[in-house]
Enzyme design. Structure first.
Site, PDB file in Angstrom:
ATOM      1  N   GLU A 170       0.878  -1.170   0.000  1.00  0.00           N
ATOM      2  CA  GLU A 170       0.000   0.000   0.000  1.00  0.00           C
ATOM      3  C   GLU A 170       0.910   1.213   0.000  1.00  0.00           C
ATOM      4  OE1 GLU A 170      -1.114   3.163   0.819  1.00  0.00           O
ATOM      5  OE2 GLU A 170      -1.641   2.575   2.866  1.00  0.00           O
ATOM      6  N   GLU A 179       4.099   8.309  -4.184  1.00  0.00           N
ATOM      7  CA  GLU A 179       4.992   7.617  -3.259  1.00  0.00           C
ATOM      8  C   GLU A 179       5.919   6.639  -3.969  1.00  0.00           C
ATOM      9  OE1 GLU A 179       3.125   5.850   0.092  1.00  0.00           O
ATOM     10  OE2 GLU A 179       2.218   7.712   0.787  1.00  0.00           O
TER      11      GLU A 179
END
Length: 588
Positions: A170, A179
């Site tokens: 995740e 990210e």
């Protein structure tokens, strides 16, 4: 998250905002204050890990029950027996523990022998220390192999015994790619996973929608906002419409509160699709034809993403705004309000682009390894790239959307002008020091008094602030020579303040936090006040979470219900660091 060693002080993994750039980053900070208060004041913050966890932004994600249920359901469906599961960016170890539990549930022999394994990869050492504690408390430390490395530092056959059959991860932000999702997946497929691995999530799809919104326009279009005020100040003079702008990127934002003031000009449309189970491309582009569903003016593209967590397409998680009714099967239950994932807003430059119902518009979308960008083409706008490019002129300033909206707010400008009018006109040749990045205050003083001398520190703007003043001075009736921008200030204004205040509770309930804001008193008569409280849309308030929820009650209910009737709040401010330290104690 909170971390602590046997003989070390407590430390915190916190998300901090840079007020100059608007960017945020995870940092480690010492957090001994709450523990100290807990020892010195009855019912204050409690020491230990609970305190540190309570004050972290990371906890918001762990409390997202819809996210947790979706990942759990997908992992239980995908991990059907002994296999090698790799968890990249393991954090607290939640997904790793879900994988191990699913493996044990589907094959009880896994519990007692070496069949099947879970490898957890986490590069941030404080988080690794916390995860070790979590695994120990859940009696899983011997079955989950925790490695303190980045995933691109792992070597199959050295750090991990073999390539993994299943990937759980995740590593998503509000924009999806920020990210490092693409780079992480590329390396994992090249070096760490078997061919055709099972992945949770299986796929992610980015979705967009064209909207009209006066509120969103004010967040980036200062030129139009200034046409509606009559104070004579021109931060964006005619001919310099692009001198101030926002960064050309997707801006994470909670859009649900805007539902009543957003006009939807199109149906949601798919932008990009990213498959986790195969190696993604570093760059991509697509052209989308969108039919307008209503007449209006496009001010922004609101985007979100949908995760398909399983291969069959039965388990989904979405960050869509509440007004979207998605025809997908999802985990039952209401979605939690969350701050870790928001929608994103891409601003259309200027006043926006006019659309007629059923008109077709063309959107060219591109993605890099870390971001997605757009070029909207309509009959009235053409391509928005040229007018939205804020990087090709030396004196253009990139400001946050909230700062641009504040500079265009007539009430705020009027308060500032009234306060400075009182102060400046009392002096023959006023001398003013602007200690922050407020280009409005520097411009306003010069406009009110041509004989004034202004020292502007502009700590975040520096040279760009100086060039900006040179560009707009004439349009505001003063000489740029009257403003001196100190490029490397040697003197800092240092102020320290501490106050202790006792507050009384007026309602019975559970206290989870204290909400904090500032009321700026701008004149000596206390007649001009600018509040940053909840009613102000362009300021953010602060929240001090308590270590444990506390039952509170008004004093008049002493014989009816139990609970604390008051609290002592001690606040100290250090201008050198910009930190506001809050200590509290609940009182019976």
């Amino acid at each position: 998250m909170s971390v602590s060693g046997p003989s070390s002080s407590n430390r915190i993994f916190q998300l901090k905002l840079d007020p100059m750039t608007g960017d945020s980053q995870w940092v480690i900070v010492d957090e001994n204050d709450d523990a100290e208060v807990g020892e010195s004041m009855t019912m204050g913050c409690c020491g230990g890990d609970g305190v540190d966890l309570a004050v972290t932004s990371y906890l918001d994600m762990l409390n997202d029950s819809c996210r947790n249920r979706a990942f759990r359901a997908a992992i239980e469906k995908c991990v059907r027996g002994p296999c090698h599961v790799l968890d990249i960016g393991a954090g607290t170890g939640l997904l790793s523990m879900m994988a191990l539990r699913a493996m044990r549930s589907n094959d009880p022999t896994t519990r007692d022998n070496t069949k099947g394994m879970v490898t957890a990869c986490e590069s941030f050492l404080p988080m690794v220390k916390l995860m070790r504690k979590v695994l120990h408390h859940n009696a899983m430390e011997k079955k989950i192999h925790l490695i303190n490395k980045r995933s691109d530092e792992l070597i199959a056959g050295v750090d991990i015994s073999s390539r993994a059959d299943v990937l759980v991860s995740e590593i998503l932000d509000s924009e999806l790619l920020g990210e490092g999702l693409i780079l992480t997946l590329q390396n994992a497929h090249d070096m760490l996973l078997v061919e055709n691995p099972v992945t949770v999530p299986h796929r992610a799809v980015s979705i967009g929608q064209l909207v009209e919104s006066e509120f969103l326009r004010r967040l980036h279009d200062l030129y139009t906002s200034e046409r509606n005020v009559t104070d004579g100040i021109h931060l964006v003079p005619s001919g310099l419409e692009n001198v101030i702008c926002v960064k050309p990127c997707q801006h994470p934002m909670h859009c649900d509160p805007l539902e009543g003031e957003v006009k939807l000009l199109s149906e949601p449309f798919k932008i990009f699709e990213f498959d986790f189970w195969k190696r993604p491309e570093s760059k991509g582009e697509t052209d989308i034809v969108i039919k307008a569903s209503k007449n209006g003016k496009v001010n922004a593209i609101i985007s979100w993403w949908i995760l398909q967590l399983d291969r069959e397409g039965t388990i989904f998680y979405s960050t869509a705004p509440q007004w979207v009714n998605e025809a997908v099967t999802s985990i039952s239950g209401d979605r939690n309000w969350c701050d870790h994932w928001k929608q994103c807003v891409w601003f259309i430059p200027g006043e926006g682009s006019s659309l007629a119902k059923n008109e077709e518009v063309h959107l060219h979308a591109t993605h890099s390894e870390i971001s997605i960008s757009y070029d909207l083409k309509t009959k009235s706008l053409g391509s928005d790239n040229g007018s939205h490019n804020c990087w090709d002129k030396n004196f253009q300033l990139i400001l946050s959307p909230e700062r641009i909206a504040l500079y265009g707010n007539s009430k705020w400008r009027s308060c500032m002008q009234s306060a400075l009018h009182k102060a400046v006109l009392r002096k023959m040749s006023p001398f003013c020091v602007v200690v922050d990045d407020s280009i409005f205050l520097a411009t306003l003083v010069g406009h009110l008094s041509s004989s004034s001398r202004i020292i502007a520190l502009f700590p975040g703007l520096r040279v760009k602030g100086s060039k900006y003043i040179q560009a707009i001075a004439e349009a505001n009736g003063f000489s740029a020579q009257s403003v001196e921008v100190v490029e490397e200030p040697k003197v800092w204004l240092i102020t320290q303040a501490m106050h202790l205040r006792k507050i009384k509770f007026t309602e019975h309930g559970i206290c989870n936090a204290f909400v904090l804001w500032i009321d700026w008193v701008l004149d000596s008569e206390d007649s001009i006040i600018v509040s940053t409280g909840p009613d102000s849309r362009y300021w953010k308030q602060g929240v001090k979470l308590v270590a444990r929820p506390v039952t509170v009650r008004p004093l008049r209910a002493r014989d009816v219900v139990k609970g604390c009737v008051s609290a002592e709040i001690e606040a100290s401010f250090d201008s050198l660091t910009g930190n506001l330290d809050i200590r509290y104690a609940f009182l019976d």
